[in-house]
Design a protein around this motif. Structure first.
Motif, short mmCIF file in Angstrom:
data_model
loop_
_atom_site.label_atom_id
_atom_site.label_comp_id
_atom_site.label_asym_id
_atom_site.label_seq_id
_atom_site.Cartn_x
_atom_site.Cartn_y
_atom_site.Cartn_z
N THR A 181 1.12 -0.79 -0.24
CA THR A 181 -0.32 -0.33 0.00
C THR A 181 0.84 1.32 0.07
O THR A 181 2.10 1.39 0.76
N THR A 182 0.30 2.39 -0.80
CA THR A 182 1.15 3.72 -0.57
C THR A 182 -0.01 4.62 -0.64
O THR A 182 -0.51 4.25 -1.21
N HIS A 183 0.54 5.70 0.10
CA HIS A 183 -0.59 7.12 -0.58
C HIS A 183 0.57 7.92 -1.31
O HIS A 183 -0.46 9.02 -2.10
N ALA A 184 1.51 7.55 -2.42
CA ALA A 184 2.00 8.03 -3.22
C ALA A 184 1.85 7.22 -4.85
O ALA A 184 2.68 5.92 -5.25
N PRO A 185 1.48 8.40 -5.63
CA PRO A 185 1.32 7.32 -6.99
C PRO A 185 2.64 7.07 -7.51
O PRO A 185 2.81 6.08 -8.56
N SER A 219 -8.23 11.71 -10.00
CA SER A 219 -8.77 12.39 -10.09
C SER A 219 -9.78 12.53 -9.20
O SER A 219 -10.04 12.95 -8.09
N ASP A 220 -10.47 11.47 -9.51
CA ASP A 220 -11.83 10.51 -8.85
C ASP A 220 -11.22 10.11 -7.70
O ASP A 220 -12.11 10.38 -6.60
N LEU A 221 -10.35 9.35 -7.64
CA LEU A 221 -9.60 8.75 -6.19
C LEU A 221 -9.97 9.89 -5.31
O LEU A 221 -9.89 9.23 -3.78
N TYR A 222 -8.93 11.03 -5.39
CA TYR A 222 -8.59 11.90 -4.56
C TYR A 222 -9.80 12.58 -4.28
O TYR A 222 -9.39 13.54 -3.65
N GLU A 223 -10.68 12.79 -5.30
CA GLU A 223 -11.50 14.25 -5.66
C GLU A 223 -10.50 15.59 -5.24
O GLU A 223 -10.85 16.55 -4.38
N ILE A 226 -5.93 16.05 -10.69
CA ILE A 226 -4.39 15.61 -10.65
C ILE A 226 -4.33 15.47 -11.90
O ILE A 226 -4.37 15.21 -12.89
N ASP A 227 -3.08 16.54 -12.37
CA ASP A 227 -1.78 16.41 -13.73
C ASP A 227 -1.41 15.08 -14.18
O ASP A 227 -0.70 14.78 -13.23
N PRO A 241 -0.70 17.18 -7.85
CA PRO A 241 -2.28 17.49 -7.44
C PRO A 241 -1.91 19.00 -7.79
O PRO A 241 -1.14 20.35 -7.85
N ARG A 242 -3.47 19.35 -8.18
CA ARG A 242 -3.61 21.00 -8.79
C ARG A 242 -4.12 21.77 -7.06
O ARG A 242 -5.70 21.77 -7.69
N PHE A 243 -3.02 21.96 -7.02
CA PHE A 243 -4.48 22.77 -5.35
C PHE A 243 -4.96 23.96 -5.27
O PHE A 243 -4.02 24.58 -6.24
N VAL A 244 -6.18 24.45 -5.47
CA VAL A 244 -6.36 25.48 -5.48
C VAL A 244 -7.08 26.11 -4.18
O VAL A 244 -7.45 25.34 -3.11
N LEU A 245 -5.99 26.86 -3.54
CA LEU A 245 -5.53 27.62 -2.25
C LEU A 245 -7.03 28.76 -1.86
O LEU A 245 -7.12 29.99 -3.54
N GLU A 246 -7.67 29.02 -1.50
CA GLU A 246 -8.44 29.99 -0.79
C GLU A 246 -8.05 31.12 -0.52
O GLU A 246 -7.12 31.02 -0.60
N ASP A 247 -8.56 32.45 -1.62
CA ASP A 247 -7.68 34.13 -1.08
C ASP A 247 -8.28 34.18 0.20
O ASP A 247 -9.51 34.67 0.26
N THR A 248 -7.50 34.49 1.29
CA THR A 248 -7.66 34.92 2.74
C THR A 248 -7.76 36.16 2.90
O THR A 248 -7.88 36.52 3.58
#
Length: 249
Positions: A181-185, A219-223, A226-227, A241-248
């Protein structure tokens, strides 16, 4: 070879696995990916016989060597003592290791590249070294199927590379059947022949790495988006992963 059909397992009121089918061919290397809590370790425990499913069928051809997540020993065992524990199934209830058992243990310490650690205390080793010792212990049992639960957990890049390279070499050069098992593709991409993506209790994808390990499936697996990221001047690629960070503000 391992074949599981219709595996169902509940934990309290929650259904963890609901109808999983899985076939791991002899000589293959299977990487299992999925979010935290999806049941990866539970599935490994069923495959190793540590857990009994509520229903379903499991067929195992061969003996299993199991390497759990990184841990420390309760007592101050030497590296040799730890590796020799893998011979327990061959020694009987009151047996003690003999010359052949020590020879086998040393051969796998050498194969793992840690022969010089034989007399060291297990708990004094680095995480990467301990992981290599535990793999040597499993192999010393002369298992035909090696199962590892997150073998790169909490390891730095250097030790992750050592573990993944070792697994790939065991599979490629010695024909060892391996499940991990792994968390890293990337760990699956670099070493595995097949992959199992565990989405939830009922939803999963299983097949060859080239067919299943795609940006769309990840992308479906981790919601999260992912590119695929190609490496310049190389046929190799990775995933990001393509993180989309909220602008605070």
């Amino acid at each position: 070879m391992i074949e599981a059909q219709g595996i169902i397992l509940d934990r309290g009121p929650a259904r963890i696995l609901d109808g999983y089918d899985l076939r791991v061919e002899t000589g293959s290397l299977l990487a299992i990916l999925g979010a935290n809590g999806v049941g990866k370790t539970t599935l490994l425990n069923i495959l190793t016989g540590l857990l009994q499913p509520r229903s379903g069928q499991l067929r195992v051809e061969g003996s299993i060597g199991y390497v759990p997540q990184l841990f420390q020993a309760a007592f101050s065992y030497s590296v040799m003592d730890m590796v020799l524990m893998g011979r327990a199934r061959h020694l009987g209830l009151f047996g003690s290791p003999g010359t052949r058992d020590y020879d086998i243990a040393r051969s796998f310490l050498k194969l793992m590249g840690i022969a010089d650690l034989e007399e060291r205390g297990f708990n004094t080793l680095s995480g990467g070294q301990r992981q290599m010792v535990m793999i040597a212990q499993a192999l010393t049992s002369e298992c035909s199927i090696l199962i590892l639960d997150e073998p790169c957990s909490a390891l730095d890049y250097k030790n992750q590379a050592k573990v993944i390279t070792t697994l790939r070499r065991l599979n490629r050069d010695y024909g060892q059947t391996i499940i991990y098992t792994t968390h890293a593709p990337q760990h699956a991409l670099e070493a595995a022949t097949d992959v199992l993506l565990m989405k939830d209790a009922r939803t999963y994808r299983h097949g060859p790495v080239a067919e299943v390990l795609t940006p769309e499936n990840l992308s479906d697996l981790y919601e999260v988006a992912i590119d695929r990221a190609d490496v310049a001047a190389s046929p190799r690629h990775t995933f990001a992963p393509r993180f989309v960070l909220e602008d605070t503000g």
